[in-house]
Design a protein around this motif. Structure first.
Motif, PDB file in Angstrom:
ATOM      1  N   THR A 211      18.807  72.269  28.735  1.00 32.50           N
ATOM      2  CA  THR A 211      19.668  71.506  29.635  1.00 32.50           C
ATOM      3  C   THR A 211      19.962  70.155  29.022  1.00 32.50           C
ATOM      4  OG1 THR A 211      18.651  72.568  31.564  1.00 32.50           O
ATOM      5  CG2 THR A 211      19.905  70.557  31.957  1.00 32.50           C
ATOM      6  N   GLY A 212      21.243  69.877  28.748  1.00 29.41           N
ATOM      7  CA  GLY A 212      21.625  68.585  28.228  1.00 29.41           C
ATOM      8  C   GLY A 212      21.635  67.535  29.323  1.00 29.41           C
ATOM      9  N   PRO A 213      22.011  66.299  28.983  1.00 34.19           N
ATOM     10  CA  PRO A 213      22.507  65.884  27.662  1.00 34.19           C
ATOM     11  C   PRO A 213      21.380  65.760  26.642  1.00 34.19           C
ATOM     12  CG  PRO A 213      22.270  63.974  29.074  1.00 34.19           C
ATOM     13  CD  PRO A 213      21.952  65.163  29.928  1.00 34.19           C
ATOM     14  N   TYR A 214      21.769  65.752  25.363  1.00 32.23           N
ATOM     15  CA  TYR A 214      20.825  65.599  24.279  1.00 32.23           C
ATOM     16  C   TYR A 214      21.103  64.298  23.526  1.00 32.23           C
ATOM     17  CZ  TYR A 214      19.984  70.538  25.192  1.00 32.23           C
ATOM     18  OH  TYR A 214      19.681  71.733  25.796  1.00 32.23           O
ATOM     19  N   GLY A 215      20.088  63.797  22.868  1.00 31.18           N
ATOM     20  CA  GLY A 215      20.228  62.579  22.091  1.00 31.18           C
ATOM     21  C   GLY A 215      18.876  61.925  21.935  1.00 31.18           C
ATOM     22  N   MET A 216      18.761  61.061  20.933  1.00 32.36           N
ATOM     23  CA  MET A 216      17.480  60.433  20.631  1.00 32.36           C
ATOM     24  C   MET A 216      16.935  59.621  21.797  1.00 32.36           C
ATOM     25  SD  MET A 216      16.451  61.363  17.697  1.00 32.36           S
ATOM     26  CE  MET A 216      16.824  61.702  15.977  1.00 32.36           C
ATOM     27  N   THR A 217      17.786  58.856  22.462  1.00 32.74           N
ATOM     28  CA  THR A 217      17.280  58.047  23.571  1.00 32.74           C
ATOM     29  C   THR A 217      16.943  58.921  24.776  1.00 32.74           C
ATOM     30  OG1 THR A 217      19.544  57.548  24.292  1.00 32.74           O
ATOM     31  CG2 THR A 217      18.471  55.955  22.833  1.00 32.74           C
ATOM     32  N   VAL A 218      17.619  60.060  24.913  1.00 33.79           N
ATOM     33  CA  VAL A 218      17.266  61.010  25.975  1.00 33.79           C
ATOM     34  C   VAL A 218      15.877  61.586  25.711  1.00 33.79           C
ATOM     35  CG1 VAL A 218      17.867  63.207  27.065  1.00 33.79           C
ATOM     36  CG2 VAL A 218      19.668  61.589  26.469  1.00 33.79           C
ATOM     37  N   PHE A 219      15.634  62.015  24.455  1.00 32.10           N
ATOM     38  CA  PHE A 219      14.314  62.525  24.101  1.00 32.10           C
ATOM     39  C   PHE A 219      13.240  61.457  24.317  1.00 32.10           C
ATOM     40  CE2 PHE A 219      16.708  65.264  20.824  1.00 32.10           C
ATOM     41  CZ  PHE A 219      16.841  66.317  21.719  1.00 32.10           C
ATOM     42  N   ARG A 220      13.559  60.225  23.962  1.00 38.05           N
ATOM     43  CA  ARG A 220      12.616  59.113  24.177  1.00 38.05           C
ATOM     44  C   ARG A 220      12.251  58.985  25.651  1.00 38.05           C
ATOM     45  NH1 ARG A 220      15.619  53.665  24.123  1.00 38.05           N
ATOM     46  NH2 ARG A 220      16.259  54.647  26.085  1.00 38.05           N
ATOM     47  N   ASP A 221      13.259  59.003  26.513  1.00 34.55           N
ATOM     48  CA  ASP A 221      13.008  58.849  27.940  1.00 34.55           C
ATOM     49  C   ASP A 221      12.231  60.036  28.496  1.00 34.55           C
ATOM     50  OD1 ASP A 221      14.364  56.462  27.757  1.00 34.55           O
ATOM     51  OD2 ASP A 221      16.220  57.214  28.641  1.00 34.55           O
TER      52      ASP A 221
ATOM     53  N   LEU B 248      12.179  64.697  13.611  1.00 33.45           N
ATOM     54  CA  LEU B 248      12.807  64.299  14.873  1.00 33.45           C
ATOM     55  C   LEU B 248      11.772  63.737  15.837  1.00 33.45           C
ATOM     56  CD1 LEU B 248      14.983  64.316  17.145  1.00 33.45           C
ATOM     57  CD2 LEU B 248      14.470  66.738  17.461  1.00 33.45           C
ATOM     58  N   GLY B 249      10.610  64.396  15.924  1.00 38.78           N
ATOM     59  CA  GLY B 249       9.558  63.909  16.809  1.00 38.78           C
ATOM     60  C   GLY B 249       9.048  62.538  16.415  1.00 38.78           C
ATOM     61  N   GLY B 250       9.078  62.246  15.106  1.00 42.25           N
ATOM     62  CA  GLY B 250       8.707  60.914  14.655  1.00 42.25           C
ATOM     63  C   GLY B 250       9.702  59.866  15.109  1.00 42.25           C
ATOM     64  N   PHE B 251      10.973  60.194  15.009  1.00 44.17           N
ATOM     65  CA  PHE B 251      12.010  59.251  15.428  1.00 44.17           C
ATOM     66  C   PHE B 251      11.893  58.980  16.929  1.00 44.17           C
ATOM     67  CE2 PHE B 251      16.030  57.172  15.809  1.00 44.17           C
ATOM     68  CZ  PHE B 251      16.426  56.811  14.530  1.00 44.17           C
ATOM     69  N   VAL B 252      11.653  60.036  17.711  1.00 40.66           N
ATOM     70  CA  VAL B 252      11.472  59.873  19.155  1.00 40.66           C
ATOM     71  C   VAL B 252      10.245  59.004  19.438  1.00 40.66           C
ATOM     72  CG1 VAL B 252      11.023  61.095  21.312  1.00 40.66           C
ATOM     73  CG2 VAL B 252      12.621  62.062  19.641  1.00 40.66           C
ATOM     74  N   SER B 253       9.163  59.228  18.707  1.00 39.79           N
ATOM     75  CA  SER B 253       7.942  58.437  18.895  1.00 39.79           C
ATOM     76  C   SER B 253       8.179  56.971  18.544  1.00 39.79           C
ATOM     77  CB  SER B 253       6.819  59.002  18.029  1.00 39.79           C
ATOM     78  OG  SER B 253       6.511  60.327  18.389  1.00 39.79           O
ATOM     79  N   PHE B 254       8.941  56.743  17.478  1.00 40.23           N
ATOM     80  CA  PHE B 254       9.282  55.384  17.063  1.00 40.23           C
ATOM     81  C   PHE B 254      10.071  54.663  18.158  1.00 40.23           C
ATOM     82  CE2 PHE B 254      13.166  53.408  15.084  1.00 40.23           C
ATOM     83  CZ  PHE B 254      12.623  52.166  14.811  1.00 40.23           C
ATOM     84  N   LEU B 255      11.070  55.359  18.728  1.00 40.17           N
ATOM     85  CA  LEU B 255      11.866  54.743  19.790  1.00 40.17           C
ATOM     86  C   LEU B 255      11.028  54.488  21.033  1.00 40.17           C
ATOM     87  CD1 LEU B 255      15.295  56.643  19.596  1.00 40.17           C
ATOM     88  CD2 LEU B 255      14.675  54.424  18.619  1.00 40.17           C
ATOM     89  N   ALA B 256      10.110  55.407  21.346  1.00 43.83           N
ATOM     90  CA  ALA B 256       9.255  55.201  22.511  1.00 43.83           C
ATOM     91  C   ALA B 256       8.340  53.997  22.309  1.00 43.83           C
ATOM     92  CB  ALA B 256       8.430  56.462  22.768  1.00 43.83           C
ATOM     93  N   THR B 257       7.891  53.795  21.082  1.00 47.74           N
ATOM     94  CA  THR B 257       7.035  52.649  20.783  1.00 47.74           C
ATOM     95  C   THR B 257       7.810  51.345  20.910  1.00 47.74           C
ATOM     96  OG1 THR B 257       5.714  54.019  19.295  1.00 47.74           O
ATOM     97  CG2 THR B 257       5.491  51.635  19.069  1.00 47.74           C
TER      98      THR B 257
END
Length: 222
Positions: A60-70, A91-100
């Protein structure tokens, strides 16, 4: 609006230890951590989600790095995890970086395994589905590559403001990621460390013992 809920499996660990969250790369799911999750769970509780649109999580979208972060931060809330160790591949690293960046108080330490650096990468957008992920929503890839090829320039600048220890794990010359930029990324982080395990982009599946040893040594030395 109904909040999106990630599929997640959890392995119990010693009480009082900081929990670890393992995030898979694009085109995969949490099963890429099947060998290492029990090993890490000997020292701490471990949680292994499937990112939105992948594995057992709904397509289920939407998709995107900030969506994955949230989605990740919402998962921490749902599991009542006040503070965690984040370990993310690609990709999981990028999401983790944004969450940090968004919630540094929620992160005790961060491991970025072959994480695309937040600089324009010029990656062509391929067609078709990754053969490793039969439940991968084909809408994910273009949304992800749009960010990797045109990241917010503030993200590179904000690397120097990350207040937690960060281990950058590079895969060496056979990786498609620019290894010199990964080294610069690690150097830019105040408490950043770089280790190279020269097996290419898929470090933890190709060299699980070396990867686990690097992570545990890093966490023990914090």
């Amino acid at each position: 609006m109904t909040q999106y809920v990630l599929a997640c499996r959890s392995l119990p660990g010693p009480a009082g230890a900081t929990p670890m969250v393992l995030l898979h790369g694009g085109g995969g799911d949490g099963s890429t951590w099947d060998e290492l999750a029990p090993r890490f769970a000997q020292r701490r509780p471990v949680h292994v989600p499937d990112l939105r649109g992948m594995g057992r999580s709904e397509r289920t979208g939407p998709y995107g790095m900030t969506v994955f972060r949230d989605d990740l931060l919402a998962l921490l809330d749902r599991l009542a995890l006040d503070r965690v160790v984040l370990v993310g591949h690609s990709l999981g690293g990028f999401v983790s970086f944004l969450a940090t960046l968004a919630a540094p108080d929620r992160v005790e330490a961060l491991v970025l395994e072959e994480c695309p650096p937040p600089v324009p990468l010029g990656i062509p957008v391929p067609t078709g589905l990754p053969p490793s992920a039969p439940y991968y929503d084909r809408e994910i890839r273009p949304a992800v590559l749009e960010t990797l090829n045109g990241p917010d320039p503030r993200w590179w600048a904000e690397l120097s403001a990350i207040p937690v220890p960060v281990l950058v794990v590079a895969g060496g010359p056979t990786s498609f990621l620019p290894q010199d930029v990964l080294a610069k990324m690690a150097a830019r982080i105040q408490a950043g460390e770089l280790v190279t395990i020269p097996v290419g982009h898929l470090v933890h599946p190709e060299a699980p013992d070396a990867f686990a040893d690097a992570v545990e040594t890093f966490l023990a030395g914090r």
